[in-house]
Design a protein around this motif. Structure first.
Motif, PDB file in Angstrom:
ATOM      1  N   LEU A   3      24.351  -8.319  26.478  1.00  0.00           N
ATOM      2  CA  LEU A   3      22.943  -8.521  26.159  1.00  0.00           C
ATOM      3  C   LEU A   3      22.826  -9.770  25.295  1.00  0.00           C
ATOM      4  O   LEU A   3      23.572  -9.920  24.311  1.00  0.00           O
ATOM      5  CB  LEU A   3      22.396  -7.324  25.387  1.00  0.00           C
ATOM      6  N   LEU A  48      17.550 -11.113  27.116  1.00  0.00           N
ATOM      7  CA  LEU A  48      16.290 -10.516  26.668  1.00  0.00           C
ATOM      8  C   LEU A  48      15.329 -11.546  26.097  1.00  0.00           C
ATOM      9  O   LEU A  48      14.183 -11.212  25.755  1.00  0.00           O
ATOM     10  CB  LEU A  48      16.580  -9.423  25.639  1.00  0.00           C
ATOM     11  N   CYS A  51      13.390 -12.318  21.422  1.00  0.00           N
ATOM     12  CA  CYS A  51      13.268 -11.009  20.773  1.00  0.00           C
ATOM     13  C   CYS A  51      14.407 -10.844  19.777  1.00  0.00           C
ATOM     14  O   CYS A  51      15.344 -11.645  19.718  1.00  0.00           O
ATOM     15  CB  CYS A  51      13.292  -9.878  21.808  1.00  0.00           C
ATOM     16  N   ILE A 367      17.342  -1.297  20.671  1.00  0.00           N
ATOM     17  CA  ILE A 367      15.980  -1.645  21.068  1.00  0.00           C
ATOM     18  C   ILE A 367      15.777  -3.135  20.854  1.00  0.00           C
ATOM     19  O   ILE A 367      16.543  -3.791  20.136  1.00  0.00           O
ATOM     20  CB  ILE A 367      14.909  -0.844  20.287  1.00  0.00           C
ATOM     21  N   PRO A 390       9.128  -2.812  23.893  1.00  0.00           N
ATOM     22  CA  PRO A 390       9.182  -3.033  25.340  1.00  0.00           C
ATOM     23  C   PRO A 390      10.547  -2.799  25.994  1.00  0.00           C
ATOM     24  O   PRO A 390      10.616  -2.712  27.226  1.00  0.00           O
ATOM     25  CB  PRO A 390       8.772  -4.500  25.481  1.00  0.00           C
ATOM     26  N   TRP A 391      11.619  -2.719  25.201  1.00  0.00           N
ATOM     27  CA  TRP A 391      12.952  -2.558  25.808  1.00  0.00           C
ATOM     28  C   TRP A 391      13.805  -1.660  24.909  1.00  0.00           C
ATOM     29  O   TRP A 391      13.803  -1.793  23.692  1.00  0.00           O
ATOM     30  CB  TRP A 391      13.627  -3.919  25.968  1.00  0.00           C
ATOM     31  N   ARG A 392      14.519  -0.765  25.550  1.00  0.00           N
ATOM     32  CA  ARG A 392      15.435   0.098  24.798  1.00  0.00           C
ATOM     33  C   ARG A 392      16.598   0.526  25.686  1.00  0.00           C
ATOM     34  O   ARG A 392      16.476   0.604  26.908  1.00  0.00           O
ATOM     35  CB  ARG A 392      14.714   1.327  24.239  1.00  0.00           C
ATOM     36  N   MET A 393      17.707   0.769  25.049  1.00  0.00           N
ATOM     37  CA  MET A 393      18.906   1.277  25.709  1.00  0.00           C
ATOM     38  C   MET A 393      19.363   2.491  24.935  1.00  0.00           C
ATOM     39  O   MET A 393      19.432   2.477  23.694  1.00  0.00           O
ATOM     40  CB  MET A 393      20.005   0.206  25.704  1.00  0.00           C
ATOM     41  N   VAL A 398      19.857   1.425  30.179  1.00  0.00           N
ATOM     42  CA  VAL A 398      18.569   0.776  29.912  1.00  0.00           C
ATOM     43  C   VAL A 398      17.456   1.725  30.323  1.00  0.00           C
ATOM     44  O   VAL A 398      17.411   2.201  31.465  1.00  0.00           O
ATOM     45  CB  VAL A 398      18.454  -0.542  30.684  1.00  0.00           C
ATOM     46  N   ALA A 400      14.037   1.045  29.553  1.00  0.00           N
ATOM     47  CA  ALA A 400      12.742   0.349  29.703  1.00  0.00           C
ATOM     48  C   ALA A 400      12.978  -1.092  30.062  1.00  0.00           C
ATOM     49  O   ALA A 400      14.044  -1.634  29.828  1.00  0.00           O
ATOM     50  CB  ALA A 400      11.954   0.459  28.407  1.00  0.00           C
TER      51      ALA A 400
END
Length: 400
Positions: A3, A48, A51, A367, A390-393, A398, A400
């Protein structure tokens, strides 16, 4: 998978600019600058962009059973009045209502960046019907034995039949006004056999303090009316009663602890350092006595934050809890604030070696929050972020 993000806030050192996190399976295998990790897994890079990546947030106390009661109970004139109001609502809810409520709570909590959650449930038999959850849940069987005996072993056995690889379990005698000494001791003894977590509500309200210290007040009258023995009332504060009966030790997660006397603080200097959870916005809803954060911190207690239930809160956002807390205590640093929803609750849940930080060998619960600034202001901007995450693991997957 690697990531990549503008920033990585590990909660384990300085914020990393142009950072990267390598994940294999459900574990973090490396963390550092992109230039250091870019060569190891070129085909599996997820960039990503603008962020900041940080550890998933951990809600240390909530009641998802009551997600459906958002806005249903106007601010009450007393804690006892709220008990009466929520009991009226509970009488109208069906098992399917509770199941929908819990599932809605999962989704809402996750949308605000929560990846782990300590949930008190009054209905362990229904909890299994909500599995699998989209985040890590510590299910605490909430137990009350005012009217009928409760078996901690039976409550645990009901929960552990749940088929969910991300589920963990604990026992929670509700509070000293609804759970007997026998229940507290039974829960602690059974928990010791299976290394279970323990939690309870304690010293939450003025009504509870009046009941135990003064032997009077609306909660005292309500408990007397429903048949609870009150021979333990009229002499000691709730905390003193629990400590002198040796009902608390370092295994316990204590929710609230709002009403404390000078004598209580004296006792706390020499007693085990249990974990404490504060719920800022629920606290404001009830108008409780000021939470003694500075005193408790100076005595060596770690403080985590929770949302409590939506029967006394607006939503399940932990970042909103941080902002509310920070508004009252602007001197608390962003790093310490974020530690109250990452590092501290991970320790409270006995996962200090696997959750709450971005570190090699830790679980890949992460996140990402939008951010296009530099590292020097990253943590304060995370606290200020008020949108959906908006994004999480979670567990290396993953979501989102």
């Amino acid at each position: 998978m690697i990531l990549r993000a503008r920033l990585v806030a590990t909660m384990d050192g300085p914020v990393i600019e142009d950072g990267a996190v390598e994940v294999q399976g459900n574990k973090i295998t490396a963390v550092g600058r992109w230039s250091e990790l870019r060569g190891s897994n070129r085909d599996r890079v997820l960039d990503l962009g603008e962020c900041v990546v940080l550890p998933g947030l951990i809600n240390a106390h909530c009641h998802l059973d009551y997600t459906c009661l958002r806005g249903a109970i106007p601010r009450p004139h007393s804690f006892t009045a709220w008990i009466g109001a929520i009991n009226e609502w509970k009488a109208s809810l069906t098992p399917d209502d509770y199941i929908r409520s819990i599932k809605a709570g999962f989704d809402e909590a996750a949308s605000y960046g929560t990846t782990s959650l300590a949930n008190f449930t009054a209905f362990p038999r229904l909890a299994a019907r909500t599995a699998p959850a989209p985040l890590r849940i510590w299910w605490f069987a909430e137990m009350i034995d005012v009217r009928a005996a409760v078996s901690p072993a039976a409550e645990y056995e009901t929960l552990r039949r749940m088929s969910d690889p991300l589920a963990h379990f604990g026992l929670a005698p509700h509070a000293p006004f609804t759970a007997s000494v026998h229940l507290y001791r039974g829960a602690a003894a059974f928990a010791a056999e299976d290394s279970l977590l323990l939690s309870t509500h304690l010293a939450e309200s003025r009504d509870e303090m009046q009941m135990f210290r003064d032997g009077r007040g609306p909660l005292f009258e309500l408990m007397q009316e429903i048949g609870r023995p009150v021979d333990d009332c009229g002499r000691q504060t709730p905390l003193t009663l629990m400590l002198q009966r040796e009902l608390l030790d370092e295994r316990w997660i204590i929710a609230h602890l709002n009403e404390l006397s000078v004598g209580d603080f004296a006792l706390l200097t020499s007693n085990p350092k249990f974990q404490i959870v504060h719920c800022p916005r629920s606290h404001a809803y009830f108008g409780h006595a000021p939470f003694a954060f500075e005193k408790l911190r100076s005595l060596g207690f770690a403080i985590s934050l929770g949302t409590d239930s939506l029967a006394s809160n607006d939503n399940l956002s932990l970042l909103a809890e941080l902002r509310h807390f920070h508004n009252a205590r602007p001197s608390v640093s962003p790093k310490e604030l974020l530690g109250m929803v990452t590092i501290n609750p991970a320790a409270a849940l006995r996962h200090a070696d696997s959750l709450g930080r971005i570190r090699r060998g830790f679980l890949a619960d992460l996140i990402a929050v939008p951010y296009d600034g530099d590292a020097s202001h990253a943590l304060e901007k995370i606290v200020a972020f008020s949108g959906k995450v908006p994004w999480r693991m979670i567990d290396g997957v993953v979501r989102a």
